[in-house]
Motif scaffolding. Sequence first.
Motif, mmCIF file in Angstrom:
data_model
loop_
_atom_site.group_PDB
_atom_site.id
_atom_site.type_symbol
_atom_site.label_atom_id
_atom_site.label_comp_id
_atom_site.label_asym_id
_atom_site.label_seq_id
_atom_site.Cartn_x
_atom_site.Cartn_y
_atom_site.Cartn_z
ATOM 1 N N PHE A 97 90.631 36.699 44.496
ATOM 2 C CA PHE A 97 92.007 36.658 44.000
ATOM 3 C C PHE A 97 92.486 35.214 43.999
ATOM 4 N N ILE A 98 93.114 34.806 42.885
ATOM 5 C CA ILE A 98 93.626 33.444 42.740
ATOM 6 C C ILE A 98 95.109 33.507 42.398
ATOM 7 N N ASP A 99 95.924 32.740 43.135
ATOM 8 C CA ASP A 99 97.372 32.721 42.914
ATOM 9 C C ASP A 99 97.901 31.349 43.312
ATOM 10 N N ASP A 100 99.056 30.985 42.761
ATOM 11 C CA ASP A 100 99.681 29.710 43.123
ATOM 12 C C ASP A 100 100.778 29.897 44.166
ATOM 13 N N ASN A 101 100.942 31.122 44.662
ATOM 14 C CA ASN A 101 101.979 31.441 45.641
ATOM 15 C C ASN A 101 101.316 31.756 46.980
ATOM 16 N N GLU A 102 101.567 30.914 47.969
ATOM 17 C CA GLU A 102 100.898 31.076 49.254
ATOM 18 C C GLU A 102 101.327 32.351 49.982
ATOM 19 N N GLU A 103 102.581 32.754 49.817
ATOM 20 C CA GLU A 103 103.030 33.992 50.466
ATOM 21 C C GLU A 103 102.308 35.206 49.889
ATOM 22 N N VAL A 104 102.048 35.179 48.601
ATOM 23 C CA VAL A 104 101.289 36.261 47.969
ATOM 24 C C VAL A 104 99.863 36.283 48.517
ATOM 25 N N LEU A 105 99.265 35.110 48.638
ATOM 26 C CA LEU A 105 97.908 35.027 49.176
ATOM 27 C C LEU A 105 97.853 35.511 50.622
#
Length: 216
Positions: A168-176
């Motif tokens: 999974f790749i995201d630019d939002n650390e809280e989502v990660l």
Amino acid sequence: MIEWNQIDSVLLDMDGTLLDKHFDDYFWEELIPEKFSELKKIPLDEAKRQLLAAYRAEEKTLNWTDIEYWSRRLGIDIVALKESICSRVQVHPGVEPFLHFLKQEEKQIALVTNAHPRTVQIKLGQTILTPYFDVILCSSDIGLPKEEVHFWRGAQRVLQFDKERSLFIDDNEEVLLAAHAFGIKYLFFKTHASSRVPRDDSKNFPSLRHFGELLP
């Protein structure tokens, strides 16, 4: 380097990860304040102050990206305004070759986004990315934002991915962090979400600047 034989499913965020977040920054921080200032007949600085407070009150909720909610709340046709500047949508460098590689490797490719379905339609309509996705999952489909661990339980039921064999790749650390708490094994933080903002590496996850870094 990723061991691609250990991965079956690739889950990808949209805004800031696949698409340049400058579009959203311009839309919500510049264009909407201008329109709101005109509508309410208030100074631009006051419009920005009111909007910032309204935005912050809805962070980490479904309303945060619900363009129907914001249209009602602000009295502005958000869809029409997005469509008027949709030519500004830009795909991050290296995204299409990366998706092409995943398709060749027969990986499950899922777009997993907090964005409203109409926003997804408008933005992807300006790209050639849609055919690469096996499924597009919006947080409104689950009824929770991606920042919630329970979102990922719902996403797994829909997508049927093995969290031990998923990236999974995201630019939002809280989502990660939520995805990590759920147990997704391979996680990357997409840095340089906006082409107009300096690189911002993560302290908790491997940082990805360009999708070419993931290719064998």
